[in-house]
Design a protein around this motif. Sequence first.
Motif, mmCIF file in Angstrom:
data_model
loop_
_atom_site.group_PDB
_atom_site.id
_atom_site.type_symbol
_atom_site.label_atom_id
_atom_site.label_comp_id
_atom_site.label_asym_id
_atom_site.label_seq_id
_atom_site.Cartn_x
_atom_site.Cartn_y
_atom_site.Cartn_z
ATOM 1 N N ALA A 96 5.868 -12.684 -5.890
ATOM 2 C CA ALA A 96 5.516 -12.009 -7.091
ATOM 3 C C ALA A 96 4.103 -11.462 -6.500
ATOM 4 N N SER A 97 3.017 -10.482 -7.363
ATOM 5 C CA SER A 97 2.189 -10.042 -6.593
ATOM 6 C C SER A 97 0.976 -9.644 -7.668
ATOM 7 N N GLY A 98 -0.593 -9.100 -7.277
ATOM 8 C CA GLY A 98 -0.793 -8.260 -8.661
ATOM 9 C C GLY A 98 -2.326 -8.035 -7.608
ATOM 10 N N GLY A 99 -2.573 -6.921 -8.721
ATOM 11 C CA GLY A 99 -3.860 -6.423 -8.109
ATOM 12 C C GLY A 99 -4.856 -5.697 -9.182
ATOM 13 N N TYR A 100 -5.921 -5.396 -9.001
ATOM 14 C CA TYR A 100 -7.170 -5.177 -9.785
ATOM 15 C C TYR A 100 -7.632 -3.647 -9.090
ATOM 16 N N SER A 101 -8.317 -2.507 -9.210
ATOM 17 C CA SER A 101 -8.615 -1.849 -8.777
ATOM 18 C C SER A 101 -9.491 -0.757 -9.608
ATOM 19 N N SER A 102 -10.422 -0.230 -8.541
ATOM 20 C CA SER A 102 -11.079 1.486 -9.489
ATOM 21 C C SER A 102 -11.561 1.910 -8.282
ATOM 22 N N TYR A 103 -12.205 2.803 -9.291
ATOM 23 C CA TYR A 103 -12.982 3.926 -8.251
ATOM 24 C C TYR A 103 -14.256 4.911 -8.706
ATOM 25 N N TYR A 104 -15.252 5.312 -7.942
ATOM 26 C CA TYR A 104 -15.679 5.972 -8.500
ATOM 27 C C TYR A 104 -16.349 7.639 -7.845
ATOM 28 N N GLN A 121 -18.134 3.362 -14.544
ATOM 29 C CA GLN A 121 -16.708 4.548 -14.311
ATOM 30 C C GLN A 121 -16.513 3.313 -13.261
ATOM 31 N N PHE A 122 -16.134 2.166 -12.207
ATOM 32 C CA PHE A 122 -15.698 1.341 -12.161
ATOM 33 C C PHE A 122 -14.906 -0.023 -13.067
ATOM 34 N N LYS A 123 -15.919 0.304 -14.040
ATOM 35 C CA LYS A 123 -14.920 -0.352 -15.625
ATOM 36 C C LYS A 123 -14.324 0.489 -16.294
ATOM 37 N N ASN A 124 -14.717 1.767 -16.319
ATOM 38 C CA ASN A 124 -13.540 2.501 -16.754
ATOM 39 C C ASN A 124 -12.308 3.084 -16.657
ATOM 40 N N SER A 150 -15.442 6.911 -4.487
ATOM 41 C CA SER A 150 -15.718 5.792 -3.776
ATOM 42 C C SER A 150 -14.197 5.176 -4.394
ATOM 43 N N SER A 151 -14.133 3.900 -3.979
ATOM 44 C CA SER A 151 -12.734 2.975 -4.608
ATOM 45 C C SER A 151 -13.049 1.752 -4.674
ATOM 46 N N PHE A 152 -11.995 0.513 -4.454
ATOM 47 C CA PHE A 152 -12.416 -0.940 -4.735
ATOM 48 C C PHE A 152 -11.436 -1.086 -5.006
ATOM 49 N N GLY A 153 -10.497 -2.443 -4.083
ATOM 50 C CA GLY A 153 -9.078 -2.721 -4.888
ATOM 51 C C GLY A 153 -9.487 -4.118 -3.941
ATOM 52 N N LEU A 154 -8.073 -4.968 -4.830
ATOM 53 C CA LEU A 154 -7.973 -6.390 -4.876
ATOM 54 C C LEU A 154 -6.566 -6.699 -5.289
#
Length: 446
Positions: A285-293, A308-311, A95-99
Motif C-alpha cells: 500500500a502506498s500514498g502521497g501528497y505533492s504540490s508545486y509553485y 499556490q502550494f495549497k491550490n 518549485s515542487s514538493f512531495g511526500l
Amino acid sequence: MNINKIIVSVLLLSFGFGAAAQQKWTLEECIQYAITNNLDVKKSGIQNEINKENLNQSKRNLLPSISMGASGSNSYGKSLDLDRYEYINTSQFYSSFGLSGGIDVFRGFTRQNTISYRKMNYLAGLEDEKMQKYNLAFTVMQGYYNAVYYYGLAEIVKEQKQLSEMNLKRTQKQVDLGLKAKSDLLEMESRLAKEELILIQTQNYYKTAMLDLKQAMNFDPGTDFSIDLLTPEIGIAGAEAKPASDIYTGALDFYPTIKAQELRTKAAQKNLSIAKGILWPSLTASGGYSSYYFKTKGSDNTATLRDQFKNNAGQSVGLSLNIPVFQRFGLRSDVKLARLSYLQAQTELEKTSQELLNEITQNSQELESFMAEYNQLVKQVDFAQVAYNAAEKKLDQGLISIIELYDSKNILAQAKSDLLRTKLQYTIKQKTIDVYLGKPVFGFLQ
C-alpha cells in the motif's frame, strides 16, 4: 571445546620452577585477565553487536517507509506556461514538493521470518562467544596447573638433592673414619651432580611454563608475574562418579555448542520459510501528497507561494500487487537449497550431540581412573617413604649399597611426582565434568 587435547598436553609437558613476583595471581584472576584481553573474544563481541543491529533493523523494516522531496529550477527560453498551458519564450521559475509513503501489507511473512532468522543467529553467536570463553578458560587453567606441576616437581627434586647432600656429608665422615670405601663417596658425588642438573632443567621448564601461561593470557612477557603455587585441595576419597548418560542428558539443556547448533538449526528452518515466502504474491500500500509553485516572467500570476502550494496540491493512494510468475526457476532453486541447508544443520546438530556424548563418556572414565590412581598413589608414597627411611638405616649398618639407597630414593621421588601429576589431572578433569554439569566452575562465565 577440545578438552581431551588439553588433558593430553598436561601429560606430555615437562617440569619447571621459577622465582615468585610480588603479586600472586589466582586461577580465576588469570582467566578473567585472559578473557578481558583476548582479541578473538573481542572480535566475537563485535560480531555479536553487528548481529544485534541486523536483528533490530529487521524489526524496524516492518515500519512504513516515508520519503520527502523538494526541487526548484529556473528555465530560460521556450517553456510551458502552466497558467495558459502554452509555450512561451521567457524565463520561468518552478518549485515542487512531495511526500510519499508505503507499507508492506503482505509479503509471504518474509519480514517476520527474517526477524526470527536473525534472532536465532544472534543468540547462536552469544553461545559461541560463551564457548570461546570456556575454551580460553580451560587453556589458561592448563597453563596454570602446568606451572604448579613443574614447581612441585622442582620442589621434589630439591628435596631429593638435599637428602643426597646430607648422605654425602655423612658418608664423607665415614670415609674419613675408614668405615666406608672411597668409591661410595664418588658414587654419591656423581649422583648429586646429576640431581643438580635435573634441578636446573626443571627450573628452566618452569620458566617456559610461565611464559606459555602469559601468552595464553595475552600478558606482557616482560612484566613480572607470579601465581599461587599451592596445589588445590580435593576430596577424592569420598567422591562419587556420576553416570555419563546422566551428565549428557543434563548438558543438552545448556551446553553452549549444543545450544548454538540448535539455534542455527532453527535459523535454517526460518531461512527455508523465507525462501518459500518469496514465492507468494506481495501486496504493498502506498500514498502521497505533492504540490508545486511557478512564476513566469511577465505573467499576471501574482499568487503567493503559500496559496499556490495549497491550490496545486494533489493526493494519491494506491495498492501494488506483485506476482512472481517466472524467474527461470531461480526461486524454486532457492527453496531447494534452503531445505538442504536445513537438513545439513540437523545433521550437524546430531553430530555435535554425538561428539558431546563421546567427550563426556571419555572424561568420565578418565576421572574414575584418576580417582583410583590417586588413592593408590597416596599409599605408594607412604610405603616408599617408609622404605627409604629403612634403606638409610641399612646403609649406615652396611647392609645395602649406595646404589640400592638411591634406587629407594628414586622410587620415592617418582611416587611423589606421580601423585602430584595425578592430583592436578584429576582437578582438571573434575572441573571439566563440573562444566558439563552446569556448575559455576568459573563464576564470571555463568
